[in-house]
Design an enzyme around this catalytic site. Sequence first.
Site, PDB file in Angstrom:
ATOM      1  N   LYS A 203      -4.953   3.643  -0.856  1.00 11.31           N
ATOM      2  CA  LYS A 203      -4.089   2.557  -0.379  1.00 11.31           C
ATOM      3  C   LYS A 203      -4.926   1.293  -0.311  1.00 11.31           C
ATOM      4  O   LYS A 203      -5.777   1.130   0.563  1.00 11.31           O
ATOM      5  CB  LYS A 203      -3.495   2.891   0.985  1.00 11.31           C
ATOM      6  CG  LYS A 203      -2.481   1.859   1.482  1.00 11.31           C
ATOM      7  CD  LYS A 203      -1.882   2.281   2.816  1.00 11.31           C
ATOM      8  CE  LYS A 203      -0.855   1.285   3.304  1.00 11.31           C
ATOM      9  NZ  LYS A 203      -0.306   1.676   4.627  1.00 11.31           N
ATOM     10  N   ARG A 213       6.234  -6.504   5.024  1.00  8.91           N
ATOM     11  CA  ARG A 213       5.996  -6.976   6.392  1.00  8.91           C
ATOM     12  C   ARG A 213       7.295  -7.475   7.006  1.00  8.91           C
ATOM     13  O   ARG A 213       7.543  -7.294   8.200  1.00  8.91           O
ATOM     14  CB  ARG A 213       4.934  -8.078   6.387  1.00  8.91           C
ATOM     15  CG  ARG A 213       3.633  -7.688   5.684  1.00  8.91           C
ATOM     16  CD  ARG A 213       2.706  -6.881   6.554  1.00  8.91           C
ATOM     17  NE  ARG A 213       1.707  -6.150   5.789  1.00  8.91           N
ATOM     18  CZ  ARG A 213       0.604  -6.670   5.262  1.00  8.91           C
ATOM     19  NH1 ARG A 213       0.341  -7.935   5.405  1.00  8.91           N
ATOM     20  NH2 ARG A 213      -0.248  -5.892   4.616  1.00  8.91           N
ATOM     21  N   ARG A 224      -5.949  -6.178   7.043  1.00  7.86           N
ATOM     22  CA  ARG A 224      -6.298  -4.761   7.182  1.00  7.86           C
ATOM     23  C   ARG A 224      -7.445  -4.370   6.271  1.00  7.86           C
ATOM     24  O   ARG A 224      -7.571  -3.216   5.873  1.00  7.86           O
ATOM     25  CB  ARG A 224      -5.060  -3.914   6.887  1.00  7.86           C
ATOM     26  CG  ARG A 224      -3.945  -4.146   7.894  1.00  7.86           C
ATOM     27  CD  ARG A 224      -2.673  -3.412   7.534  1.00  7.86           C
ATOM     28  NE  ARG A 224      -1.711  -3.542   8.603  1.00  7.86           N
ATOM     29  CZ  ARG A 224      -0.400  -3.675   8.435  1.00  7.86           C
ATOM     30  NH1 ARG A 224       0.108  -3.702   7.214  1.00  7.86           N
ATOM     31  NH2 ARG A 224       0.415  -3.785   9.466  1.00  7.86           N
ATOM     32  N   GLU A 240     -12.280   9.112  -1.349  1.00  4.61           N
ATOM     33  CA  GLU A 240     -11.182   9.346  -0.413  1.00  4.61           C
ATOM     34  C   GLU A 240     -10.348  10.556  -0.852  1.00  4.61           C
ATOM     35  O   GLU A 240      -9.902  11.352  -0.021  1.00  4.61           O
ATOM     36  CB  GLU A 240     -10.286   8.102  -0.332  1.00  4.61           C
ATOM     37  CG  GLU A 240     -10.938   6.874   0.280  1.00  4.61           C
ATOM     38  CD  GLU A 240     -10.897   6.888   1.797  1.00  4.61           C
ATOM     39  OE1 GLU A 240     -10.470   7.901   2.387  1.00  4.61           O
ATOM     40  OE2 GLU A 240     -11.296   5.868   2.397  1.00  4.61           O
ATOM     41  N   LYS A 255      -1.195   3.891  -3.869  1.00  5.34           N
ATOM     42  CA  LYS A 255      -0.339   2.795  -3.414  1.00  5.34           C
ATOM     43  C   LYS A 255      -1.155   1.509  -3.366  1.00  5.34           C
ATOM     44  O   LYS A 255      -2.232   1.516  -2.756  1.00  5.34           O
ATOM     45  CB  LYS A 255       0.215   3.135  -2.021  1.00  5.34           C
ATOM     46  CG  LYS A 255       1.122   2.088  -1.405  1.00  5.34           C
ATOM     47  CD  LYS A 255       1.608   2.533  -0.027  1.00  5.34           C
ATOM     48  CE  LYS A 255       2.562   1.503   0.574  1.00  5.34           C
ATOM     49  NZ  LYS A 255       3.044   1.913   1.912  1.00  5.34           N
ATOM     50  N   SER A 281       6.839  -3.031  -2.210  1.00  4.70           N
ATOM     51  CA  SER A 281       7.798  -4.115  -2.032  1.00  4.70           C
ATOM     52  C   SER A 281       7.547  -5.293  -2.961  1.00  4.70           C
ATOM     53  O   SER A 281       8.487  -5.883  -3.505  1.00  4.70           O
ATOM     54  CB  SER A 281       7.774  -4.584  -0.580  1.00  4.70           C
ATOM     55  OG  SER A 281       6.465  -5.038  -0.212  1.00  4.70           O
TER      56      SER A 281
END
Length: 329
Positions: A203, A213, A224, A240, A255, A281
């Site tokens: 991610k 958001r 972030r 990961e 993602k 999005s």
Amino acid sequence: MTKYGSFPGARPRRLRTTPAMRRMVAETRLHPADLILPAFVREGISEPVAINSMPGVFQHTRDTLKKAAVEAVEAGVSGIMLFGVPEESKKDAAGTVGTEPDGILQLALRDVRAEVGDDLIVMSDLCLDEFTDHGHCGVLDAEGRVDNDATLERYAEMAQVQADAGAHVVGPSGMMDGQVGVVRDALDQSGHEDVSILAYTVKYSSAFFGPFREAVGSSLKGDRKTYQQDPANTRESLRELALDLEEGADMVMVKPAGPYLDILARVADAVDVPVAAYQISGEYAMIEAAAERGWIDRDKAIMESLTGIKRAGANMILTYWATEVARQL
């Protein structure tokens, strides 16, 4: 004059001559079962609320969410990923409403399971960002930094309440170190051994999250970048991946999808578990906005984008067009 054996000796265009020929030799095929519908349910509204930056997508009421779930089943969609949007006054620093049995996400999970049973895989976003007043995916320490290990304790609570509410699959998305292992232990210790984990393994800290958001009413201050991944890195993603599999991930996700098809292909080649990709999005909004201006053919662009994600190695695709595309297929 006829020339035998002259250039070109090979003519790949023979396999592109008609729609039927192209369909017959297609190497990649989309199917409704490949698709998962992300859906937002908002507390305290009596009618769906349009998301301005995502034309055609809404924050649902509990009733309209149930209708959307039924429509997804009827179209042949495999799953629905639920995101809860609480009333602003209920947010706090610990995201308490995210672990209350009567919190909006838990209520929505119960609603959808009661409506569709096992005909649709009901998934829940396991993260605190929708529920915290600071908008981060975890709890903060005294210096305002996201506290990884304290956040894991909250994720363990979330896993249990979401499973109790009926989630078939939980999706820990906060990118905390060790989150998959902690969630797996929490599920197993609470009698939810059959609940699967869709790990948000890759991610990236992406500019394409912008419209999301708005969709979740985010209260984020800052960014972030200390927990989501750096878009410049590949080896980090593979590390990961190895950690999530070791900790017990049943499925893994990349993602965003479109900007990271190279990463998706690397992940798909490396694993023997199902691989998901989330067409997020911003990817959705760009196609809708360009199509609205007449710059691209909307339907063809949607199908091409999804085919590219499938071709890169995704077994499942989370997309806001899931029900629409499934009907077309």
